[in-house]
Write an enzyme that holds these catalytic residues in place. Structure first.
Site, PDB file in Angstrom:
ATOM      1  N   TYR A 121      39.653 -33.050 -56.042  1.00 38.94           N
ATOM      2  CA  TYR A 121      40.419 -34.259 -56.348  1.00 38.94           C
ATOM      3  C   TYR A 121      39.611 -35.240 -57.193  1.00 38.94           C
ATOM      4  O   TYR A 121      39.867 -36.443 -57.174  1.00 38.94           O
ATOM      5  CB  TYR A 121      40.878 -34.951 -55.046  1.00 38.94           C
ATOM      6  CG  TYR A 121      41.844 -34.151 -54.199  1.00 38.94           C
ATOM      7  CD1 TYR A 121      42.245 -32.883 -54.566  1.00 38.94           C
ATOM      8  CD2 TYR A 121      42.365 -34.673 -53.029  1.00 38.94           C
ATOM      9  CE1 TYR A 121      43.133 -32.138 -53.790  1.00 38.94           C
ATOM     10  CE2 TYR A 121      43.254 -33.947 -52.241  1.00 38.94           C
ATOM     11  CZ  TYR A 121      43.626 -32.675 -52.629  1.00 38.94           C
ATOM     12  OH  TYR A 121      44.502 -31.958 -51.859  1.00 38.94           O
ATOM     13  N   LYS A 165      33.108 -22.619 -48.868  1.00 37.10           N
ATOM     14  CA  LYS A 165      33.440 -21.304 -49.422  1.00 37.10           C
ATOM     15  C   LYS A 165      32.319 -20.925 -50.391  1.00 37.10           C
ATOM     16  O   LYS A 165      32.553 -20.603 -51.561  1.00 37.10           O
ATOM     17  CB  LYS A 165      34.819 -21.387 -50.126  1.00 37.10           C
ATOM     18  CG  LYS A 165      35.404 -20.065 -50.566  1.00 37.10           C
ATOM     19  CD  LYS A 165      35.887 -19.191 -49.445  1.00 37.10           C
ATOM     20  CE  LYS A 165      36.392 -17.861 -49.980  1.00 37.10           C
ATOM     21  NZ  LYS A 165      36.720 -16.897 -48.913  1.00 37.10           N
ATOM     22  N   ASP A 196      38.291 -19.826 -44.927  1.00 36.89           N
ATOM     23  CA  ASP A 196      39.368 -18.923 -44.475  1.00 36.89           C
ATOM     24  C   ASP A 196      39.193 -18.591 -42.991  1.00 36.89           C
ATOM     25  O   ASP A 196      40.171 -18.555 -42.228  1.00 36.89           O
ATOM     26  CB  ASP A 196      39.456 -17.657 -45.342  1.00 36.89           C
ATOM     27  CG  ASP A 196      38.108 -17.149 -45.810  1.00 36.89           C
ATOM     28  OD1 ASP A 196      37.082 -17.776 -45.496  1.00 36.89           O
ATOM     29  OD2 ASP A 196      38.060 -16.100 -46.482  1.00 36.89           O
ATOM     30  N   ASP A 220      41.959 -31.509 -46.569  1.00 36.09           N
ATOM     31  CA  ASP A 220      43.374 -31.869 -46.669  1.00 36.09           C
ATOM     32  C   ASP A 220      44.222 -30.776 -46.012  1.00 36.09           C
ATOM     33  O   ASP A 220      45.082 -31.037 -45.164  1.00 36.09           O
ATOM     34  CB  ASP A 220      43.721 -32.013 -48.162  1.00 36.09           C
ATOM     35  CG  ASP A 220      45.058 -32.693 -48.376  1.00 36.09           C
ATOM     36  OD1 ASP A 220      45.659 -33.161 -47.389  1.00 36.09           O
ATOM     37  OD2 ASP A 220      45.509 -32.760 -49.533  1.00 36.09           O
ATOM     38  N   ASP A 224      46.335 -30.658 -42.053  1.00 35.58           N
ATOM     39  CA  ASP A 224      47.758 -30.422 -41.778  1.00 35.58           C
ATOM     40  C   ASP A 224      47.913 -29.241 -40.817  1.00 35.58           C
ATOM     41  O   ASP A 224      48.781 -29.248 -39.939  1.00 35.58           O
ATOM     42  CB  ASP A 224      48.538 -30.155 -43.077  1.00 35.58           C
ATOM     43  CG  ASP A 224      49.106 -31.445 -43.668  1.00 35.58           C
ATOM     44  OD1 ASP A 224      48.455 -32.490 -43.492  1.00 35.58           O
ATOM     45  OD2 ASP A 224      50.175 -31.416 -44.300  1.00 35.58           O
TER      46      ASP A 224
END
Ligand code: ATP
Length: 327
Positions: A121, A165, A196, A220, A224
């Site tokens: 971002y 990652k 993951d 982010d 959720d």
């Protein structure tokens, strides 16, 4: 914690959709808790864009900066190709680098600490007909300050999980190294995990997590997912912290599908308001608010997203009444 004297000035951005509904619930509960705050209404978002052609003007940021922090509802993205995200503008403008997202139920309790200003971002993007590029910027300074924040939280809890990652993204080698070094320095027990695997483990065995620190996009998405694991977006609060300012908001968006019906769950917003009180140093009142929320949930006073039939206002009233009893 704020160290800014007695007066507590809060920019109130109710926003769009369910934003005003859940923030009104939070305001009622803050009043019942006896919070002494000065609110400065600031209109930002889709409604403002419709009125003025701009979702946020330059002077809005200046007005927000006259306050100590922001209590924020949610904003609907206007259908405007030149639209710049209000939330990202506030996060950058106030340098709110740490997004703290606690997830708590009767038997789960973990926190996601998400870097809030860089990574995917960063806003460094190039678009043309043939190719579209987004630059994922990870800096030493950005990694160090989020690692410090996460270790400060983990040092009062059990352990830190660094989510990354780095087997594919070389930029995550820097993030991982800085987080490991910081955890060593703080003497905080830590592990690291590929994103993951973290996504899988959050569903299979969420109890294994305590404090997770990760980069912007991963944080982010994982938050959720975590909201789904604990029972719904409507329950979850967040704090966006910088060195000087802070912004508190439920993690859900403006939920246009249920807006205007008075059924949005106000608990994420109420818990965000409690986090705001804690940031102001009003730890006792913040705890009382959190306990009143837990008591109300245990009584099954709940909006439809949790299987109940109460309205936003009824839930906020039940929490406020509980606070009045515990006085
Ligand atoms: P945005 O783009 O503004 O984030 P969105 O629709 O993508 O909006 P949300 O607004 O977070 O995302 O909504 C996702 C789903 O969760 C919707 O079905 C919405 O009704 C539900 N939801 C979000 N917030 C609440 C809430 N406070 N109470 C009940 N349901 C909610």
């Amino acid at each position: 914690m704020s160290g800014r004297g007695a007066e507590k000035r809060v920019a109130l951005v109710k926003g769009d959709g369910v934003g005003p509904e859940v923030i009104d619930g939070a305001l009622a509960v803050l009043e019942a808790a006896g919070a002494d705050l000065e609110f400065v209404p600031v209109e930002l978002g889709y409604g403002q864009w419709k009125k003025t052609g701009k979702a946020m003007a330059e002077e809005d940021l200046d007005l927000v900066k006259t306050c100590h922090c922001v209590l924020f509802g949610a904003i609907t993205t206007p259908p405007d190709p030149d639209y710049k995200s209000v939330l990202l503008t506030l996060r950058k403008g106030l340098d709110l680098y740490a997004n703290i997202r606690p997830f708590r139920t009767a038997d789960l309790d973990f926190v996601i600490v998400r870097e809030n200003t860089e990574g995917m971002y960063s806003g460094v993007e190039k678009l043309d007909e043939e190719e579209a590029t987004t630059l994922r910027v990870i800096t030493l300074r950005g990694s160090l300050r989020i690692a410090e924040k996460a270790c400060a939280i983990a040092s009062k809890r059990e352990k830190l999980t660094i989510v990354h990652k780095s087997n594919v993204l070389k930029s995550d080698n820097l993030f991982l190294r800085i987080c490991r070094e910081t955890a060593h320095r703080w003497d905080v027990p830590f592990e690291d995990m590929l994103v993951d695997a973290a996504a899988y483990n959050l569903v299979i065995n969420p109890k294994r997590f305590d404090v997770i620190v990760t980069t912007n996009l991963f944080g982010d998405i994982l938050s959720d997912e975590a909201a789904g694991v604990i029972g719904g977006l409507g329950l979850c609060p967040s704090a966006n912290l910088g060195e000087k300012y802070a912004l508190f908001e439920p993690i859900h968006g403006s939920a246009p599908d249920i807006a205007g019906r008075g059924i949005a769950n106000p608990i994420g917003a109420i818990r965000s308001a409690a986090m705001m009180l804690e940031w102001f140093g009003e730890v006792g009142k913040a705890r009382m608010m959190e306990e009143a929320v837990e008591w109300t949930l245990a009584q099954k006073v709940a909006t439809p997203d949790l299987g109940g039939s109460c309205s936003t206002r009824e839930v906020a009233e039940a929490i406020s009444k509980r606070l009045a009893w515990s006085d």
